[in-house]
Design a protein around this motif. Structure first.
Motif, PDB file in Angstrom:
ATOM      1  N   GLN A  22      -3.329  15.012  46.807  1.00  0.00           N
ATOM      2  CA  GLN A  22      -3.317  16.304  46.128  1.00  0.00           C
ATOM      3  C   GLN A  22      -2.848  16.147  44.679  1.00  0.00           C
ATOM      4  OE1 GLN A  22      -0.415  19.225  47.520  1.00  0.00           O
ATOM      5  NE2 GLN A  22      -2.088  20.703  47.696  1.00  0.00           N
ATOM      6  N   ALA A  23      -1.789  15.398  44.467  1.00  0.00           N
ATOM      7  CA  ALA A  23      -1.263  15.183  43.119  1.00  0.00           C
ATOM      8  C   ALA A  23      -2.263  14.421  42.249  1.00  0.00           C
ATOM      9  CB  ALA A  23       0.056  14.424  43.198  1.00  0.00           C
ATOM     10  N   LYS A  24      -2.895  13.392  42.808  1.00  0.00           N
ATOM     11  CA  LYS A  24      -3.898  12.625  42.053  1.00  0.00           C
ATOM     12  C   LYS A  24      -5.093  13.498  41.685  1.00  0.00           C
ATOM     13  CE  LYS A  24      -2.862   8.021  43.843  1.00  0.00           C
ATOM     14  NZ  LYS A  24      -3.367   6.902  44.649  1.00  0.00           N
ATOM     15  N   PHE A  25      -5.517  14.342  42.606  1.00  0.00           N
ATOM     16  CA  PHE A  25      -6.649  15.219  42.334  1.00  0.00           C
ATOM     17  C   PHE A  25      -6.320  16.191  41.208  1.00  0.00           C
ATOM     18  CE2 PHE A  25      -8.918  19.202  42.856  1.00  0.00           C
ATOM     19  CZ  PHE A  25     -10.227  18.757  42.774  1.00  0.00           C
ATOM     20  N   ILE A  26      -5.144  16.802  41.284  1.00  0.00           N
ATOM     21  CA  ILE A  26      -4.738  17.748  40.244  1.00  0.00           C
ATOM     22  C   ILE A  26      -4.630  17.031  38.901  1.00  0.00           C
ATOM     23  CG2 ILE A  26      -2.830  19.207  39.459  1.00  0.00           C
ATOM     24  CD1 ILE A  26      -2.410  19.920  42.468  1.00  0.00           C
ATOM     25  N   SER A  27      -4.045  15.841  38.895  1.00  0.00           N
ATOM     26  CA  SER A  27      -3.906  15.073  37.651  1.00  0.00           C
ATOM     27  C   SER A  27      -5.258  14.739  37.048  1.00  0.00           C
ATOM     28  CB  SER A  27      -3.135  13.784  37.906  1.00  0.00           C
ATOM     29  OG  SER A  27      -1.831  14.058  38.304  1.00  0.00           O
ATOM     30  N   SER A  28      -6.174  14.285  37.878  1.00  0.00           N
ATOM     31  CA  SER A  28      -7.488  13.911  37.344  1.00  0.00           C
ATOM     32  C   SER A  28      -8.249  15.130  36.832  1.00  0.00           C
ATOM     33  CB  SER A  28      -8.309  13.156  38.388  1.00  0.00           C
ATOM     34  OG  SER A  28      -8.662  14.000  39.454  1.00  0.00           O
ATOM     35  N   THR A  29      -8.081  16.251  37.503  1.00  0.00           N
ATOM     36  CA  THR A  29      -8.747  17.481  37.065  1.00  0.00           C
ATOM     37  C   THR A  29      -8.176  17.952  35.738  1.00  0.00           C
ATOM     38  OG1 THR A  29      -9.131  18.123  39.363  1.00  0.00           O
ATOM     39  CG2 THR A  29      -9.292  19.857  37.721  1.00  0.00           C
ATOM     40  N   LEU A  30      -6.855  17.957  35.629  1.00  0.00           N
ATOM     41  CA  LEU A  30      -6.219  18.441  34.407  1.00  0.00           C
ATOM     42  C   LEU A  30      -6.319  17.454  33.259  1.00  0.00           C
ATOM     43  CD1 LEU A  30      -3.082  20.241  35.859  1.00  0.00           C
ATOM     44  CD2 LEU A  30      -5.210  21.259  35.048  1.00  0.00           C
ATOM     45  N   SER A  31      -6.780  16.235  33.519  1.00  0.00           N
ATOM     46  CA  SER A  31      -6.957  15.267  32.438  1.00  0.00           C
ATOM     47  C   SER A  31      -8.206  15.579  31.610  1.00  0.00           C
ATOM     48  CB  SER A  31      -7.043  13.845  32.989  1.00  0.00           C
ATOM     49  OG  SER A  31      -8.253  13.650  33.688  1.00  0.00           O
ATOM     50  N   VAL A  32      -9.066  16.447  32.093  1.00  0.00           N
ATOM     51  CA  VAL A  32     -10.259  16.864  31.347  1.00  0.00           C
ATOM     52  C   VAL A  32      -9.822  17.981  30.390  1.00  0.00           C
ATOM     53  CG1 VAL A  32     -12.584  17.836  31.512  1.00  0.00           C
ATOM     54  CG2 VAL A  32     -11.751  16.251  33.275  1.00  0.00           C
TER      55      VAL A  32
END
Length: 89
Positions: A42-52
């Protein structure tokens, strides 16, 4: 552009929108199932999404208009952290 080409273009756009909706619904299901069971995912997904940048900027705007103080503070921290990373700090 003649009417026939315009109609074909409208049909193509409708098909693309339907496929994007299907992909979005499928992705939401996968993320919900995996995220509920695995907080690291969940944390990795949120991080990758917010990196855009574009998505993060739009999401930040939404949070500032609709979010509560806790989520606003979290987004401030996220944006500051990303700026530090971009600047090599």
């Amino acid at each position: 552009m003649n009417n026939n080409k315009l109609e074909n273009l409208e049909e193509l756009v409708d098909e693309i929108q339907n496929k994007i909706e299907l992909i979005g619904n499928t992705l939401n299901l996968i993320i919900s199932e995996l995220g509920d069971e695995n907080t690291e995912f969940q944390a990795k997904f949120i991080s990758s999404t917010l990196s855009v940048d574009k998505f993060r900027d739009e999401f930040t705007k939404f949070v500032n208009e609709e979010g509560d103080d806790d989520i606003k503070f979290t987004m401030i921290e996220v944006n500051e952290m990303i700026e530090r990373l971009k600047n090599g700090e």
